[in-house]
Scaffold this motif. Structure first.
Motif, short mmCIF file in Angstrom:
data_model
loop_
_atom_site.label_atom_id
_atom_site.label_comp_id
_atom_site.label_asym_id
_atom_site.label_seq_id
_atom_site.Cartn_x
_atom_site.Cartn_y
_atom_site.Cartn_z
N SER A 189 5.05 52.07 0.33
CA SER A 189 5.99 50.52 -0.14
C SER A 189 4.62 49.75 0.94
O SER A 189 4.49 48.81 0.11
CB SER A 189 6.83 50.24 1.67
N LEU A 190 4.29 50.49 1.73
CA LEU A 190 3.09 49.03 2.62
C LEU A 190 1.35 49.51 1.89
O LEU A 190 0.81 48.87 2.58
CB LEU A 190 3.12 49.07 3.56
N GLY A 191 1.43 50.93 1.81
CA GLY A 191 -0.05 51.47 1.55
C GLY A 191 -0.05 52.00 2.81
O GLY A 191 -1.53 51.92 3.01
N ILE A 192 0.02 51.73 4.12
CA ILE A 192 -0.48 52.00 5.32
C ILE A 192 0.89 52.62 6.24
O ILE A 192 1.60 52.79 5.60
CB ILE A 192 -1.06 50.39 6.60
N SER A 193 -0.03 53.53 7.11
CA SER A 193 1.26 54.46 7.95
C SER A 193 2.23 52.91 9.40
O SER A 193 2.23 52.23 9.42
CB SER A 193 1.06 55.18 8.90
N ALA A 194 3.01 53.69 9.83
CA ALA A 194 3.98 53.46 10.90
C ALA A 194 3.04 51.98 11.49
O ALA A 194 2.61 51.35 12.59
CB ALA A 194 5.10 53.72 10.75
N ARG A 195 1.90 53.43 12.06
CA ARG A 195 1.35 53.36 13.25
C ARG A 195 0.21 51.98 13.43
O ARG A 195 0.01 51.44 14.12
CB ARG A 195 0.98 54.96 13.91
#
Length: 274
Positions: A189-195
């Protein structure tokens, strides 16, 4: 374009984006945000990432790209879109995987004019916020259609804003996802990790203390960083300057200020680097 002498660094906090104006930008940083960089004179910006080079008056830089930006000693404005911005994923998940996109300065002259008006103190408050939101949306539409986030990811994002220290299992459980599924959901969804998103939350929290004069230890604790050293390390990597230059109290009027848009205006000490 607004004319006159550049009076000093300026920063606007717009909730899900930051806008910076500086008399010159020359830095090498790695940020979590999508950055739209605007040259305020005909001289183009020079951007380098991984041995590749781009030049233009208006460029978009993908998040987590270690980039060098040089405005050639001329004033420039940087607009950082935080991961909470509704069009962040348009840039972070663009099919064009190039880290930098040079935008048509004629087609998006309105964004350059908005950046100039902010830099020369002709635009602020709610008008600034509305203008940036509309013009960034126009740029994003040229990149890709708007793709709303998965509601489950939105709920997990809200959970991390409440507590950036949550692990993936705790985040995913309320929306029926395993830790692995939660991880994949963020990336898709965002293209980045949760961290990486949690780190962005901490930086946004810290930014609320711009110009407060509070000790870095107190700011780090309030923002979710391990300690002041951790905050300083992340801040230098993202913004190229020691955080004390941003959070200290104003010493003289020419040193700049922070415009919180619809919120209270506070002071900013020191130059705003890129």
């Amino acid at each position: 374009m607004t004319s006159g002498n550049f009076v000093g660094p300026r920063l606007g906090l717009l909730g899900d984006s930051f806008i910076y104006a500086s008399g010159a930008v020359r830095s090498r940083v790695r940020r979590h945000s999508v950055t739209l960089a605007c040259a305020l004179t005909p001289q183009p910006l020079r951007v380098s990432v991984g041995g590749q080079h781009w030049s233009g008056r208006l460029v978009a830089v993908r998040p987590f790209s270690t980039r060098a930006i040089d405005s050639g000693g001329q004033p420039a404005v940087l607009i950082d879109l935080e991961p909470t911005h509704p069009r962040y994923n348009t840039f972070s998940r663009s099919a064009d995987r190039a880290p930098v996109r040079v935008l048509d300065e004629q087609h998006f002259a309105g964004l350059l004019d908005c950046a100039s008006a902010f830099a020369y103190q002709a635009l602020s408050g709610r008008r600034l916020q509305a203008s940036v939101q509309m013009l960034v949306g126009s740029v994003a539409d040229s990149v890709a259609p708007h793709r709303p986030l998965d509601p489950r990811v939105l709920q997990m994002m809200a959970g991390l804003r409440l507590d950036p220290a949550q692990d993936l299992a705790s985040l995913g459980a309320p929306v029926g996802l395993s830790a692995a599924q939660a991880s994949r959901g963020f990336l898709k969804s965002l293209g980045i990790s949760a961290r990486q998103y949690a780190l962005a939350v901490k930086i946004q929290r810290a930014a609320m203390f711009f110009g407060s004069g509070r000790a870095l230890t107190a700011i780090a604790q309030a923002s979710g960083f391990t300690d002041s050293a951790h905050l300083a390390k992340v801040w230098v990597r993202c913004y190229g300057e020691c955080p004390s230059r941003y959070f200290g109290q104003l010493r003289s009027a020419p040193e700049g200020h922070v415009d919180h848009a619809w919120r209270q205006r506070v002071s900013l000490m020191g130059a705003i680097g890129g």
